[in-house]
Design a protein around this motif. Sequence first.
Motif, PDB file in Angstrom:
ATOM      1  N   TYR C  85      63.471 -66.840 -42.013  1.00 43.22           N
ATOM      2  CA  TYR C  85      62.034 -66.738 -42.367  1.00 43.22           C
ATOM      3  C   TYR C  85      61.245 -65.812 -41.459  1.00 43.22           C
ATOM      4  CZ  TYR C  85      63.778 -71.322 -43.913  1.00 43.22           C
ATOM      5  OH  TYR C  85      64.555 -72.335 -44.376  1.00 43.22           O
ATOM      6  N   LEU C  87      58.706 -66.354 -39.594  1.00 45.08           N
ATOM      7  CA  LEU C  87      57.249 -66.519 -39.710  1.00 45.08           C
ATOM      8  C   LEU C  87      56.665 -66.630 -38.310  1.00 45.08           C
ATOM      9  CD1 LEU C  87      57.028 -69.139 -42.591  1.00 45.08           C
ATOM     10  CD2 LEU C  87      57.039 -66.646 -42.733  1.00 45.08           C
ATOM     11  N   GLN C 141      60.095 -70.280 -46.784  1.00 45.62           N
ATOM     12  CA  GLN C 141      60.656 -69.072 -47.361  1.00 45.62           C
ATOM     13  C   GLN C 141      59.766 -68.522 -48.472  1.00 45.62           C
ATOM     14  OE1 GLN C 141      61.822 -66.512 -46.558  1.00 45.62           O
ATOM     15  NE2 GLN C 141      64.016 -66.811 -46.365  1.00 45.62           N
ATOM     16  N   GLY C 144      57.627 -66.322 -46.664  1.00 42.96           N
ATOM     17  CA  GLY C 144      58.335 -65.083 -46.338  1.00 42.96           C
ATOM     18  C   GLY C 144      58.401 -64.140 -47.539  1.00 42.96           C
TER      19      GLY C 144
END
Lengths: 267, 235, 258
Positions: C85, C87, C141, C144
């Motif tokens: 991911y 993030l 996700q 993402g």
Amino acid sequence: MPDGAGRARVAGLLRLGGWAGGELVAAVPLLAGLAVWELAGWMLGFRFLPPFSRVLATAVGMIAGGELMAPLGASLLSLAAGYLPAAGLGVTLGLLMGRSRGLEFVLSPYLNAFMATPRIALVPILYIVLGLNRAVQAVVVFLGAFFVIVWSTMRGVRSADRDHVEMARAFGATKRQVMWKILLPSALPLTLAGLRLGIGQAIRAMIAAEMFIAVFGLGALLRTYGGRFDAERLLAVLLVVVAVALVCALAAARLDRHLTAWSRTPR
Amino acid sequence: MAWEGAALTSGSLLLPTVEATAWRLIELAGTGELWHALWVSNHAALLGFALAGAIGVPLGLAMGRWPSADWFFDPYLNVMLATPMPAAIPVVIMVAGLGLPARVLVVVLFALATIVFHARAGFRLVGWELLEMSSAFGASEWQLWRKVVLRGAAPGIWLGVRLGAIRAVSAMVTIELLLVAVGMGRLILDAQGSLDAAGLFASVMVIVAESVLLAHLFQRFEQDASQAAMGMAAE
Amino acid sequence: MITIESARVRFASTEGGAPMVALADVSLTIARGEFLCILGPSGCGKTTLLKAMMGLVPLDSGQIRIGSHAVTGPGADRAMVFQNYALLPWADVTANIAFGLELRGASREECARQAAHWIKAVGLGGFEHHLPRQLSGGMQQRVGLARALAVEPEILLMDEPFGAVDAQTRRLLQEDLLDLMQRSGKTVVFVTHSMEEAVLLGDRVALMSPRPGRVREVIEVGLTRPRTASVEREPRFTELKEYLWERLRAMRDEAADA
Ligand SMILES: Nc1ncnc2c1ncn2[C@@H]1O[C@H](COP(=O)(O)OP(=O)(O)O)[C@@H](O)[C@H]1O
Ligand SMILES: [Mg+2]
């Protein structure tokens, strides 16, 4: 070595004790300790152990009577004059060292040596080099806080997740943007931990140096009353010193919690 | 190197050259003055440090293991961590006088909180999963401590011990400079009093060297322990 | 069109031995609008190939071109979705999604507007101000994916995006991805180690083998579009899946014999 687990370990170990919530329940053990002190003070009658209530009353009296104001003011002034530059310069140098391996390589031996050395040992040198004046107090405070702030900030930059840097590059980030948008925020938790450790060390260095010179500040007062075996006043001043230190620690902890809530692991 | 440069250019009486400092150091070592001072100082530091470790490590681990112990001692730990301990020295002297016991007590006060704090942090890093797993496999409390806790918490314990050692040296110098002029503190004060800048620098250098050496030594233990705890062979 | 010509990537080995050949002479052409899946066991260089296309990993030799331009670094025409991911933990969902736009100097309002749009598109309504740690893996996700789509790339590079989520979530994400991508006309390169996923999503499947990393075979999927998860019941789906499994197993045996 700079793997995820190691990083989490450093972050975890650097964070000082938790003062979160339930402050009343948390105060019970301390209150119990104070009660024991009070009782012992009355019952044992040692000269060096006056009851807590008397010490507290003395402290309040000394503050109200203005006797404490000048030394307290002098201490806080040198604290601010030393700590603020240490924070500013320390974070800056830490960021630079975090970005540049070369700089880290050159400077980290000095950093480690200074962090390991008792700062008080430098005070005689400072006074002989700079003379007996108040500016030295600020320098001592500065030296107390500076190195741990640099070290911690540097670790903070190094703790940045490589995946985040790569992600930012994939989205077209320039070097500058990587610095501002990835490295700086990543470094924040450890930087704040450094600032927290720094304020503690600054106060410690300040008191030690004031006691060494015995001319100004709360440290000088401690020495005066200690020399006179005036337990009540000595403990009263100690109480004020601890209160100042606790307020600083709590303020720093609060700031830390406020700014880095995101880095706490989920429940 | 920067120091030498500064000393040479300023030509100052107060900032000695590296050379002069080195000579003075050799002189001090030659007369045995230095060794005696080091012994006097470290005697107290060693006793205090050992005592702080003997109390601090078990206490910190217990605070990690039992929430009730943590509840009781945590406020004290926080106060001790925040308190600038030099301020407590006059109190110690009032209680225990100027002798060895007082100096040992000061060292304990300086080093204890750090050791407790990191032992507890070390324990917490072991994680409840591992403890639960061990109980699920029927580990007794004793086995739990020996096989899981002491290994998993070792990095934290060693970190605390290293920082505690630094604090112990700091305590020793602080008390000697402030109130009981013996040992290395005595050397420093004498040098300062007689404006013997080289002697002053030399004595301080000895303390710096000792601190750095100790820090290095314990850092080794700490690294080995953390590698072992993370399952990497310490080659 | 993406053209990969004899791409080679080596990594210096950590122990100072012979360098590790991550990609050995990979050539591949990907048509505009195509959905290509790259399938292979772990360590065969899938991530390296994707990062090379993104311009994050330089080639030792060979070339990657997008249209007629050689790839020399990241560019606005491509965006990537990461396996873990990636993030930013301090930024909320909105800020994470707007990250790419922000880097390009989009205004605050523009960022907010685009983020709001993509939050809806990936089904994250109501979570605008949540931090990543407050989201499940599947939701992370989605963030993402939205972050990548928000910069409106022509080419979307996805590195095992659903590898770390549970099976049910993975299924929902796959269906939503089919929904989002089939009408978009974007080129997608999708790395996976799941045979089902490769057949379900891809127009073609490139099969890679490790040590050294190469593309062994490219298989046409040939299932009709628009697809839904119901293709899994078609005989062609099962047939392809079994073929891929045989090929992967053969590769493993080869490696064991060598
Ligand atoms: N930055 C790197 N440095 C050294 N070796 C690497 C690096 N990235 C990948 N490798 C090696 O290259 C090979 C291919 O890796 P990767 O592309 O990540 O494979 P995959 O994504 O298919 O699992 C692996 O053996 C991996 O260890
Ligand atoms: Mg991969």
